[in-house]
Structures are given as C-alpha cells and as structure tokens.
Motif scaffolding. Structure first.
Motif, PDB file in Angstrom:
ATOM      1  N   PRO A 262       0.857  -1.193   0.000  1.00  0.00           N
ATOM      2  CA  PRO A 262       0.000   0.000   0.000  1.00  0.00           C
ATOM      3  C   PRO A 262       0.887   1.235   0.000  1.00  0.00           C
ATOM      4  N   THR A 263       0.744   2.075  -1.011  1.00  0.00           N
ATOM      5  CA  THR A 263       1.773   3.070  -1.288  1.00  0.00           C
ATOM      6  C   THR A 263       1.268   4.498  -1.209  1.00  0.00           C
ATOM      7  N   ASN A 265       3.992   7.687  -0.236  1.00  0.00           N
ATOM      8  CA  ASN A 265       5.189   8.437  -0.593  1.00  0.00           C
ATOM      9  C   ASN A 265       6.227   7.575  -1.309  1.00  0.00           C
ATOM     10  N   PHE A 266       5.901   6.301  -1.562  1.00  0.00           N
ATOM     11  CA  PHE A 266       6.745   5.373  -2.311  1.00  0.00           C
ATOM     12  C   PHE A 266       7.983   4.926  -1.525  1.00  0.00           C
ATOM     13  N   SER A 317      -3.312   7.859   5.131  1.00  0.00           N
ATOM     14  CA  SER A 317      -1.852   7.862   5.037  1.00  0.00           C
ATOM     15  C   SER A 317      -1.386   7.650   3.604  1.00  0.00           C
TER      16      SER A 317
HETATM   17  C1  LIG Z   1       2.854   5.838   5.453  1.00  0.00           C
HETATM   18  C2  LIG Z   1       1.832   4.780   5.282  1.00  0.00           C
HETATM   19  C3  LIG Z   1       1.656   4.144   4.049  1.00  0.00           C
HETATM   20  C4  LIG Z   1       2.427   4.523   2.817  1.00  0.00           C
HETATM   21  O1  LIG Z   1       3.799   4.273   2.924  1.00  0.00           O
HETATM   22  P1  LIG Z   1       4.819   5.010   1.931  1.00  0.00           P
HETATM   23  O2  LIG Z   1       6.164   4.598   2.382  1.00  0.00           O
HETATM   24  O3  LIG Z   1       4.577   6.474   2.116  1.00  0.00           O
HETATM   25  O4  LIG Z   1       4.477   4.571   0.566  1.00  0.00           O
HETATM   26  C5  LIG Z   1       0.721   3.132   3.970  1.00  0.00           C
HETATM   27  N1  LIG Z   1      -0.030   2.773   5.034  1.00  0.00           N
HETATM   28  C6  LIG Z   1       0.110   3.366   6.229  1.00  0.00           C
HETATM   29  C7  LIG Z   1      -0.753   2.948   7.358  1.00  0.00           C
HETATM   30  C8  LIG Z   1       1.056   4.383   6.408  1.00  0.00           C
HETATM   31  O5  LIG Z   1       1.199   4.960   7.598  1.00  0.00           O
END
Ligand SMILES: *Cc1c(COP(=O)(O)O)cnc(C)c1O
Length: 488
Positions: A262-263, A265-266, A317
């Motif tokens: 699940p993405t 900020n990559f 997020s």
């Molecule tokens: C930050 C976050 C993401 C996304 O992660 P990235 O590294 O930004 O792609 C997905 N799920 C949750 C719950 C997060 O806190």
C-alpha cells in the motif's frame, strides 16, 4: 558506501552525513552510489530480527562501527514491539500478510522511526557537530506520531510535526496531540498533506533560513521518508518476510515471491525494490494506491500528473499526490539529468513524462476505491475472521486484481501497514450492518475490541485517555515563521 544526490549536483557524503542532512543541498534525495549485494544463503538461519537488521543495514551504513550500529538496532527493536518476531507473517486466505504494525504507534512507520533517532544522534555525536538537531516532519497521519515517540525527550533534539488539519483519522490526531515531551511541537496546517509536505520541503530548500538557524545553533533535519535513515531499515523486513516463508516451508529457498505494498510516498515499496536489487528473490512489486491513483497512472503511461483533485479517503496515510521517493527510482533508471529535469517539470507544471518501455517490468500497479476497500475488509473478515485496516485492505484488493489479471504463480505477500484499531470507524462500518454515527472514539474502539481477537495496543489506549496538549492551527504560508517561533 557513499551517498549522492538524485540530482547529481551535491557531491558525495557518508551515510552519517546523509542522515544528518536529510535532503541534499541541490534539493535532491540521497541515494547510495550503488546498491550492495548480499549473500542471501548466509541469512537463512537468521531468525532474530535484530541480527538480520544488522546484516542488511551494515552494507549501507558502512561508516557506523559494529558497536554503534548494533546499539542503535538493540535500542529500536525491543519491547516497544508487542511481537517477538517484530514483523510476523500471517497466512490469510491464499496469500500472506506481513504485519508491520506491532510497534509503539501501531503503524508501519515504527519500523523505521524507532531506529532513526538512534542513527541520527549517533551520527551527530561522531561528526562532532555542536548544533542541536531540529526535526521537521510533515505527516499524513502515521509518521508524525512515530517520529514524536522516537524523538520525545531525546537530548539535543527538537521535533516539530505538521499535519493536515482534518486530513488524519481521529485516533491519529489524538495520538499526536497528546504527545508529551519538552522538545516536541505538533501543529495543524490548513491544507492537505501535499501542502504540508511542500511547506516543509520549502523550508529545507530555503538556504538563508537554514543558515540563520545554524547561526543560532540549530541544524534542520527530516524524519520523513526522504531521509535515507528511514529507507534503509525498511529493507530489512522484506528479507525477514521471505525467510519466515522459507522456514515455514511455504516456499523453497530461492523461489520468487511477489509483494503488494500500500503506497503513498513510495518509501515502503522502494525499500522492497532495494531488497530485490540486493539479491532477494522478488517477482513483482505491486504498487497499491487508493483513489489518489497518481502512481498507478504513472506506471501505466509514463505520465506523472499531480494536477487533479485531491481525494480524502478512508486510507488517509496514502492520500498523497506527490510521492517523494519516486525520485529515487527515477534516478536509478534514468540518471541525474533526467531526474533533475523531471523534478523541475513537476515543480513548474505539476507533471512530467518518461518513457517507461521495459524498465518498469519490475512493477505492477492498481488501485482500490473507498467502496472496494470497505467490501474487502468485510470479505476477508467473513472468510477468515481476520480484520484489516483500510490501508491493508487497499493492498489486499489490489493483490487480488493483480493475481487475477496476471498469470503469476508466485506466492504473494501483502504488506499490512496499520492496526485496525487506528481506523475503528472505517473498519466497523465495513463489518457491521449498521453503525451509530454518534459513537465517540472510545466507544468505537470498545466496539472493535469486542470483535477483534487482538488486544488493544497500549499506544492507542493512551491516546484515548491522555490529555490533549497541542492545539495550534496555522495557514500553510505561516509554516516557516512558526518554526522560528517554536524554536527560540
Ligand atoms: C505511510 C503509510 C503508508 C504509505 O507508505 P509510503 O512509504 O509512504 O508509501 C501506507 N499505510 C500506512 C498505514 C502508512 O502509515
């Protein structure tokens, strides 16, 4: 191992310097000059997360002594985690879920942010720098609390967290505004996450402001996933997941595994890409987005275009239109010049185009709508009684779409990034016939506790009970000024 900027105009620095700086002087992100290879056979019996972390991280953080790095690791992955394995793999339906939410704040950000403060303070100490570190962080909900928990009361540091007003879940907000510590500030910004993140990036790229701060004895740094000290610890759990499957005889050693991530900020998925480049047998890395599917469009067409409506979803997020860490992937495939040009176009026009042709065979991408997320939470629960949060549900939904449309025979690991307790309303809405709209957070959590098999994490219980301390709300134009005010 040296680090250079993705935009190629900032020279080489050590890993300690890269961690301290956060962002390179030319506005780019630090990347290792090459991705080290690892002998995966030698890791097969590495059951302990800490030992595995050491074997992986030492290849990137070569200027840390063995003693320094082991101390950082031991201080990070301790009983703040409520699981012995730190990040256990669970079999659900016909895929595997890598649970990354067993840390202090119940989200995967803990995997990196429980170690970053130790990496940073170790770096500052050995670089003999006189200044205090000021951590500026933009959060879409989870980074903020995880960074606050990591840095609260850490000597010679201050931390300021900015979150989009109204853009995080009730529990996420409570977790942040209840944070105690004499070096912490939490500020709501009127705007969305991208406004908040852009505000922080602008502060970093304002050289004059940075120098003013240095004169006063403060050095700005970042706990966002643009910091290489966040990315490196995340590589570890891809190996950890793979090795768990081997030891459980779910796969044979050497067999390829697909990952769905699940993405936003990559950052998380880029760590998986690095793991693969190091030698982990990874098939596809599947990018899973919510309705803010800017990455999906990019991986399908080569056109990155953030000029679109920002949609608030049940997976906040991942409500992001500018995925910072994609810059590192672009640099990997296309080099400095094209990266600089693309990033310039992104700032000026909000978009850029690249010829993806074959290079992106490593990735696949799809998205799940808010309705699909809801029905995925329900269907997984009905089939297995396993409950997932909306971010994880995005990934499960996308992993199923990917497996239906491709003929991959690989086993699939889905990364689970948050505890369902962080998003009680969305989860209950999915699994209950009807939900009283007027329930308080406390009541929602209690209701969820009645149907979940997992105990309520300590951090969530505290967030609900503790006094709210931080109530500052500002305009996005005020962010720099507020940093100045909060520090001195
Ligand atoms: C930050 C976050 C993401 C996304 O992660 P990235 O590294 O930004 O792609 C997905 N799920 C949750 C719950 C997060 O806190």
């Amino acid at each position: 191992m040296k680090y250079v900027s993705t935009r190629g105009m900032a020279g080489e620095v050590s890993s300690k310097q890269a961690i301290i700086k956060g962002l390179a002087d030319d506005g780019g992100l630090f990347v290792p000059v090459e991705i080290p290879k690892i002998d995966i056979d030698s890791l097969l019996y590495e059951e302990d997360y800490k030992e595995l972390a050491y074997e992986v991280m030492k290849l990137f953080l070569t200027d840390f002594t063995e003693d320094e790095l082991k101390k950082c690791i031991n201080n990070a992955y301790d009983d703040k985690f409520d699981e012995e394995l730190i990040a256990p793999v669970v079999k659900v339906e016909d895929y595997y879920v890598l649970e990354l939410f067993h840390g202090a704040t119940s989200a995967f950000k803990d995997m990196a942010l429980s170690i970053l403060p130790h990496l940073l303070t170790t770096s500052v100490k050995s670089e003999n720098m006189g200044e205090d570190i000021v951590i500026l962080t933009a959060t879409s909900g989870d980074t903020g609390k995880a960074a606050l928990a990591g840095f609260a009361n850490v000597k010679a540091t201050k931390i300021i967290v900015f979150y989009p007003d109204g853009g995080v879940s009730e529990i996420q907000k409570k977790q942040m505004v209840t944070q105690a510590g004499d070096n912490v500030s939490v500020v709501a910004v009127k705007g969305n996450f991208d406004d908040t993140q852009t505000g922080v990036k602008n502060i970093f790229s304002n050289k004059q402001f940075g120098e003013e701060m240095l004169d006063k004895g403060y050095r700005l740094s970042s706990a966002n996933s643009i910091n290489i000290g966040r990315l490196v610890p995340q590589i570890v759990y891809y190996f950890h997941a793979y090795l768990q499957l081997v030891r459980a005889s779910e796969i044979q050693f050497g067999q390829k595994v697909d990952f769905t991530v699940p993405t936003g900020n990559f950052g998380d998925i880029l760590a998986g890409f690095y793991a693969r480049q190091m030698g982990l047998p990874v098939g596809k890395l599947v990018v899973a987005s919510n309705d803010n599917k800017v990455l999906v469009d990019f991986f399908r067409s080569g056109n990155y275009d953030k000029n679109r409506q920002f949609i608030l979803t049940t997976s906040p997020s991942m409500d992001i239109l500018v995925s910072s860490n994609l810059e590192r992937l672009i640099n990997f495939y296309y080099g400095d010049e094209k990266t600089s040009q693309a990033m310039k176009n992104l700032v000026e026009d909000g978009k850029y185009s690249l010829d993806l042709s074959t290079v992106f065979d490593d990735f696949d991408a799809d998205f799940a709508t808010v309705d699909e997320v809801k029905s995925t939470i329900a269907s997984v629960y009905d089939a297995t009684t396993y409950l997932v949060d909306p971010h994880t549900a995005v990934a499960i939904n996308v992993s199923k779409k990917y497996r239906n449309s491709s003929n991959s025979q690989n086993k699939m690991v889905v990364l689970s990034t948050a505890s369902p307790y962080k998003f009680p309303k969305s989860v209950l809405n999915a699994v209950k016939e009807s939900l009283d709209d007027n329930l308080t957070v406390e009541e929602l959590v209690e209701e969820l506790r009645n149907i979940m098999r997992l105990p309520l994490p300590k951090g969530i219980a505290n967030a609900i009970e503790d006094q709210e301390i931080h109530d500052m709300v500002i305009d996005k134009e005020e962010m720099k000024e507020v940093v100045g005010k909060l520090i001195y």
